[in-house]
Scaffold this motif. Structure first.
Motif: not given
Length: 205
Positions: A148-175
């Motif tokens: 949702s554009p409205e949701v994605l414009q929220n800074k805190h939501n952006q921070d959560k998404i980037r943090a989770l994507l970093l965790a995903a890449v961390r898991a992918a390196v382990l994979w």
């Protein structure tokens, strides 16, 4: 194969949380917590140790299993695209020592905040998001998050998404380190599904 599936479950759980935030502005802290914690554990004794047991990855295991079962009504249309992009980012990341150094340095900086703030606090998540922006975001591939554009414009939501994507890449390196290969999705699909089922029935601690 058990460790490979656990790494894929961690990636899947991160994808699920990214989708929940992007579309609804909501995140399940219980599911996100083990993923965020894993970012700071750079030398775990095992992948089970990293995520404090497979039970903390139950949601990810369920999502991963659902995607493996062809014709399943629970198939997540966005999931495949996110997974492919995360595995590509992992490959790019492992070939860029400078990006790795920047990320390690930024994580150490963020770790100091944990002396004062909770790991899921807005300030810590914002700092983790900055770790992602200063490192992974500089790789050739950029993940386009749908929502949702409205949701994605929220800074805190952006921070959560980037943090989770970093965790995903961390898991992918382990994979990859644990023997994960893309061809396993084609030739060992049933085995991956069986292992996921076993972990859901009998969690490892």
């Amino acid at each position: 194969m058990e460790n490979v599936v656990l790494a894929l479950a961690a990636i899947s759980q991160a994808i699920e949380q990214v989708q929940k935030i992007a579309w609804k502005g909501k995140m399940d802290d219980a599911d996100a917590m083990p993923l965020i914690k894993s970012i700071f554990n750079l030398e775990p004794e095992s992948i089970v140790d990293l995520y404090s047991g497979s039970a903390s990855l139950t949601s990810g295991l369920r999502l991963f299993r659902a995607q493996l079962q062809s014709g399943n009504q629970e198939r997540n249309a966005e999931y495949g695209k996110y997974l492919a992009n995360i595995l590509t980012l992992q490959k790019q990341f492992t070939k860029q020592p400078q990006v790795q150094e920047v990320l390690t340095s930024r994580i150490e900086h963020t770790r100091r905040l944990l002396d004062y703030d909770d790991i899921m606090s807005p300030s810590v998540l914002s700092s983790i998001a900055d770790c992602y922006s200063q490192s992974i975001s500089n790789l050739p591939l950029r993940i386009q998050v749908q929502g949702s554009p409205e949701v994605l414009q929220n800074k805190h939501n952006q921070d959560k998404i980037r943090a989770l994507l970093l965790a995903a890449v961390r898991a992918a390196v382990l994979w990859r380190q644990l023997g994960g290969k893309k061809r396993q999705f084609l030739f060992k699909r049933q085995q991956l599904c069986d292992v996921a089922n076993q972990l859901l029935k009998q969690p490892v601690y």
